[in-house]
Scaffold this motif. Structure first.
Motif, mmCIF file in Angstrom:
data_model
loop_
_atom_site.group_PDB
_atom_site.id
_atom_site.type_symbol
_atom_site.label_atom_id
_atom_site.label_comp_id
_atom_site.label_asym_id
_atom_site.label_seq_id
_atom_site.Cartn_x
_atom_site.Cartn_y
_atom_site.Cartn_z
ATOM 1 N N UNK A 383 -6.513 2.378 -0.870
ATOM 2 C CA UNK A 383 -7.040 1.791 -2.104
ATOM 3 C C UNK A 383 -6.703 2.631 -3.330
ATOM 4 N N UNK A 384 -6.685 3.944 -3.172
ATOM 5 C CA UNK A 384 -6.469 4.827 -4.319
ATOM 6 C C UNK A 384 -4.978 5.082 -4.561
ATOM 7 N N UNK A 385 -4.217 5.284 -3.492
ATOM 8 C CA UNK A 385 -2.830 5.730 -3.637
ATOM 9 C C UNK A 385 -1.863 4.567 -3.794
ATOM 10 N N UNK A 386 -2.018 3.505 -2.986
ATOM 11 C CA UNK A 386 -1.025 2.427 -2.943
ATOM 12 C C UNK A 386 -0.828 1.734 -4.284
ATOM 13 N N UNK A 387 -1.897 1.364 -5.054
ATOM 14 C CA UNK A 387 -1.641 0.706 -6.346
ATOM 15 C C UNK A 387 -0.831 1.575 -7.315
ATOM 16 N N UNK A 388 -1.116 2.889 -7.356
ATOM 17 C CA UNK A 388 -0.361 3.770 -8.248
ATOM 18 C C UNK A 388 1.103 3.848 -7.825
ATOM 19 N N UNK A 389 1.351 3.982 -6.518
ATOM 20 C CA UNK A 389 2.737 4.075 -6.050
ATOM 21 C C UNK A 389 3.499 2.804 -6.369
ATOM 22 N N UNK A 390 2.859 1.630 -6.121
ATOM 23 C CA UNK A 390 3.541 0.378 -6.395
ATOM 24 C C UNK A 390 3.806 0.212 -7.892
ATOM 25 N N UNK A 391 2.846 0.600 -8.717
ATOM 26 C CA UNK A 391 3.047 0.492 -10.176
ATOM 27 C C UNK A 391 4.185 1.386 -10.635
ATOM 28 N N UNK A 392 4.226 2.606 -10.052
ATOM 29 C CA UNK A 392 5.304 3.521 -10.396
ATOM 30 C C UNK A 392 6.659 2.938 -10.033
ATOM 31 N N UNK A 393 6.733 2.320 -8.859
ATOM 32 C CA UNK A 393 8.004 1.711 -8.423
ATOM 33 C C UNK A 393 8.388 0.564 -9.340
ATOM 34 N N UNK A 394 7.402 -0.268 -9.755
ATOM 35 C CA UNK A 394 7.691 -1.436 -10.589
ATOM 36 C C UNK A 394 8.084 -1.061 -12.014
ATOM 37 N N UNK A 395 7.795 0.204 -12.417
ATOM 38 C CA UNK A 395 8.192 0.619 -13.777
ATOM 39 C C UNK A 395 9.602 1.190 -13.827
#
Length: 844
Positions: A383-395
């Motif tokens: 819940x904490x790590x996955x959204x940040x990683x995905x957002x980083x990839x999408x940027x």
């Protein structure tokens, strides 16, 4: 042509009068103008039944005894009497069975009145065999009887039927005694009567249901009160069951019956809302103790399922609890009680208050309760790590052009994955974090304002989807954990019972099982001393607990007994099973103590009784023949008395008879000693009663006994010598107390399935029910000491020998007065019996 109608007189037992009822109806119908004939009637030479045949037109049967269906159809009467529907026709008859003859007559448009016994219904063959010991010789398919237009029960009480039998109204006089002591035993007749009443009641119930269905009757007919109690599986269920039981008891005058109290639990098709297992088990046990029955109905709508069940069983009253909803939950609609009361029609509804009223029912499971710690940690991490990683990839520049919709779906996928792994709270956290990242980081990359309706809808969708997935996962995990725990507890209890039954020391076995099940280092049973302090009763493992204070877990078994475990502290969930183990320890310990006390008391009582009886026997029964011998020998040796040859012969006969009496008494004493010390070792082989019985009668007056032992009887597995001694003791005893020489003692044998019975019946004064329990005790003569010539060992020795041969010897009342002793022995295997005969040779 319209099919004929079938009317059946159903008898609760042979001899209740079904043929008499059928012929009496023939007279009534004939007198009323109905063209009636008798196709077949079995009078069994009973005068009353034969008298009813007079005045009725009779069509002769075929030479084989079967119904002449052709002649009856050609005669074409309006009504035909066909007795004994279950009768099997002789080979060569048009139909194998009489019920098939009846079907032909019905197909020809002829109405038929027939008879059948409840013991002849095909579906009840196994039940009748259990009751009477032998299956019925012939039977009729149930469908034939159930298809009858009318069925009338012909019934007599067992006592009245036995009186008719004793008066010779059913069987000839020579068969009365055997019938009363065999098929017509009071217990057999009572069981068959109950079977007939229950079968007839079911038939009436079917007819009532069919009539109501045909006439579309939805209202309740209060033919008898039926109370239905609605269960939710919550803790209030016990209160509802007790209240419903009181309602049922009042409606039945204080005597509730199983069919009048029913509990129903409505569950959805997927079973997710099913009540906890332990609550339902407690409620079902309480229901069984109160004489009720439990039913489970599958349905999405609880009020509809409850009302359909109640109407289906013709319930007159429904008992259900007040709603557990909180006030705010009524915005979703009325409660179950309100709907049931509104839709019940003429069924009375009792709404019972209880302690859980208004406490609220949270429809969802508490979050996180069904998941293990590893899954919760993994869920929070995701819940904490996955959204940040995905957002980083999408940027990253190459992926900026995938579009806002794709960004939202990818973040939603992370929320769903988090819910599946970690449950509710991680899923909600992931949904909020994903929505914030979508709103403030990814949306500006696509030229959209951070605060917009699309982003608000995405946040809402993330939260709802995550919540729903998490709830499903939570429920599945909790159900899986409950099922696993239930299996573990059931296995533990099963192993507990097995260890208790198989161990020679049940307390030690229980303690070993407890120590192993709960992974403890030691299990100790402690008893508190009267003067204070504790004593170790039993212990397994090390180190043992000397006091309860040293234990990691302690469970009180009684005021003085405590179970102490050392090793680890048990969670609360395990203590329920531990208490069950502790209860078994208390029961096992109490049984052990009772067995010790009972064995000691039996030994002391038996010793005292034998000592007292032996002293009495020696003082009277042994002294009497010694006195006769002494007096006779003194007279013979006297020099001052002149004796003629006849006097000398009389004195010598007295000496011989007294010596024989002494010899028999000593033999019985020795035999009784062998029985008590378990030193009887019979040599079992195939023995014919027709060979043994005549030997036992040697020395008895030839007209004092009548023997009825057929030669074709199966041989029995017995020791010929022991069996001869046993029968001789019983027959001698019967002859001694048979007052009327014109009614000799009857010794008769018959086969009953795998057993062979030998009955010794006298016409003496008989024995009371209390005396029957004491007559096989050593030195017991039931008050006959003045006329007795033995020490009261004959029957005790006989029973001991018979039981050593794996048989039984039981007393029964002789019909008309007297006592019947019944030997029951196992029939020998036919092959073994054949070998014994071949070895015996032609001269045996």
């Amino acid at each position: 042509m319209a099919r004929g109608k079938l009317r059946i007189y159903l008898g609760s037992a042979p001899g209740v009068g079904t043929t008499h009822s059928a012929l009496a109806e023939a007279h009534r119908r004939s007198a009323g103008g109905t063209d009636t004939v008798v196709a077949v009637a079995h009078t069994h030479r009973r005068p009353g039944t034969e008298a009813l045949l007079r005045g009725l037109e009779t069509i002769p049967t075929l030479a084989s005894g079967a119904v002449d269906t052709g002649a009856v159809i050609e005669r074409a009467p309006a009504l035909a009497i066909v007795d004994d529907l279950a009768h099997a026709n002789a080979p060569g008859s048009p139909n194998p069975a009489r019920w098939q003859d009846v079907q032909e007559l019905l197909a020809a448009g002829i109405n038929v009145v027939s008879t059948v016994g409840i013991h002849q219904l095909e579906s009840l063959n196994d039940v009748v065999k259990q009751i009477t010991g032998a299956p019925p010789v012939r039977s009729v398919p149930d469908r034939v009887v159930r298809a009858a237009t009318e069925i009338e029960l012909v019934d007599l009480t067992p006592q009245e039927l036995r009186r008719r039998m004793a008066h010779g109204d059913i069987h000839p006089a020579e068969r009365v005694d055997a019938a009363l002591s065999d098929f017509y035993r009071e217990g057999n007749l009572a069981a068959l009567r109950e079977l007939a009443l229950l079968w007839t009641a079911d038939r009436v119930e079917e007819g009532l249901a069919r009539y109501r269905g045909e006439h579309k009757i939805r209202s309740t007919w209060e033919a008898r009160e039926r109370v239905v109690v609605a269960l939710t599986g919550g803790p209030e269920g016990e209160t509802l069951i007790l209240r419903a039981a009181r309602v049922a008891a009042r409606s039945r005058g204080g005597h509730p019956q199983p069919s009048h109290l029913m509990a129903v639990h409505v569950v959805p098709p997927d079973g997710i809302a099913q009540a906890p297992t332990d609550d339902l088990l407690r409620q079902r046990r309480l229901l069984a103790e109160l004489g009720g029955t439990y039913h489970q109905v599958v349905g999405n709508d609880v009020p509809t399922g409850l009302l359909e069940f109640a109407r289906g069983v013709h319930a007159t009253q429904i008992v259900l609890g007040s709603s557990r909803r909180s006030a705010w939950q009524y915005v979703f609609g009325p409660g179950v009680g309100t709907i049931v009361a509104r839709e019940s029609g003429d069924i009375d509804v009792h709404i019972v208050t209880h302690e859980q009223v208004g406490t609220g029912r949270w429809p969802l499971p508490p979050p996180g309760r069904g998941l293990g710690p590893h899954r919760r940690v993994a869920g929070w991490t995701l819940a904490v790590v996955a959204p940040f990683l995905l957002t980083l990839v999408l940027t990253v520049p190459p992926l900026r052009g995938v579009g806002a919709a794709s960004d939202a779906l990818l973040l939603l996928l992370i929320t769903v994955s988090t819910a599946a792994v970690g449950g509710l709270w991680p899923a909600l956290s992931s949904a909020v974090l994903s929505a914030l990242l979508l709103t403030f980081v990814l949306s500006p990359l696509h030229g959209r304002p951070p605060v917009s309706l699309d982003n608000m809808l995405a946040l809402t969708a993330f939260a709802l989807v995550g919540t729903l997935v998490a709830v499903v996962v939570e429920m599945a995990a909790r159900r899986s954990a409950q099922a696993a725990r239930g299996r573990a507890e059931a296995k533990a209890v099963t192993l507990l019972a097995g260890s208790v039954l198989s161990g020679s020391e049940p307390l030690q076995a229980l303690l070993r099982r407890i120590r192993k099940t709960f992974a403890q280092r030691s299990a100790t049973l402690l008893e508190q001393r009267d003067e204070g302090g504790w004593r170790v009763v039993h212990s397994v493992g090390a180190p043992a607990c000397e006091t309860p204070d040293e234990a990691d877990v302690q469970v009180a078994i009684s005021d003085t007994l405590t179970l102490a475990l050392r090793g680890r502290v048990l969670p609360a969930a395990d203590r329920g099973v531990l208490r069950a183990f502790a209860a078994h320890i208390g029961i096992a310990l109490e049984h052990q103590r009772l067995e010790w006390d009972a064995a000691e008391a039996r030994g002391q009582a038996a010793g005292n009784r034998i000592r007292t009886a032996l002293l009495a026997a020696v003082s009277h029964d042994l002294r009497s023949p010694l006195t006769s011998i002494k007096a006779s020998l003194s007279t013979l040796r006297a020099t001052d008395i002149e004796l003629d040859p006849e006097d000398r012969e009389t004195l010598l006969e007295t000496v011989e008879e007294s010596t024989d009496r002494l010899n028999r008494l000593i033999d019985n004493l020795l035999d009784m000693s062998r029985v008590h010390t378990d030193n009887v070792r019979p040599r079992l082989r195939a023995v014919g009663l027709e060979e043994v019985v005549p030997v036992t009668l040697l020395g008895l007056p030839h007209d004092s006994v009548t023997v009825d032992v057929p030669d074709h009887l199966p041989r029995v597995r017995a020791d010929a010598g022991l069996l001869e001694r046993s029968i001789a003791n019983v027959v001698t005893n019967a002859v001694r107390y048979n007052p009327d020489p014109s009614s000799p003692v009857l010794v008769a044998a018959s086969a009953h399935g795998e057993n062979v019975q030998l009955r010794v019946a006298d016409r003496g004064p008989g024995v009371s029910d209390e005396g029957k329990h004491r007559m096989f005790e050593a030195f017991q003569r039931l008050g006959d000491a003045p006329q007795g010539t033995g020490v009261g060992l004959g029957l005790a020795v006989a029973r001991g020998f018979v039981e050593a041969m794996h048989g039984t010897l039981t007393p029964e009342d002789t019909p008309g007065g007297g006592l019947t002793m019944v030997f029951t022995l196992k029939a020998a295997d036919p092959n073994e019996a054949g070998e014994e005969r071949s070895h015996a040779g032609p001269g045996r």
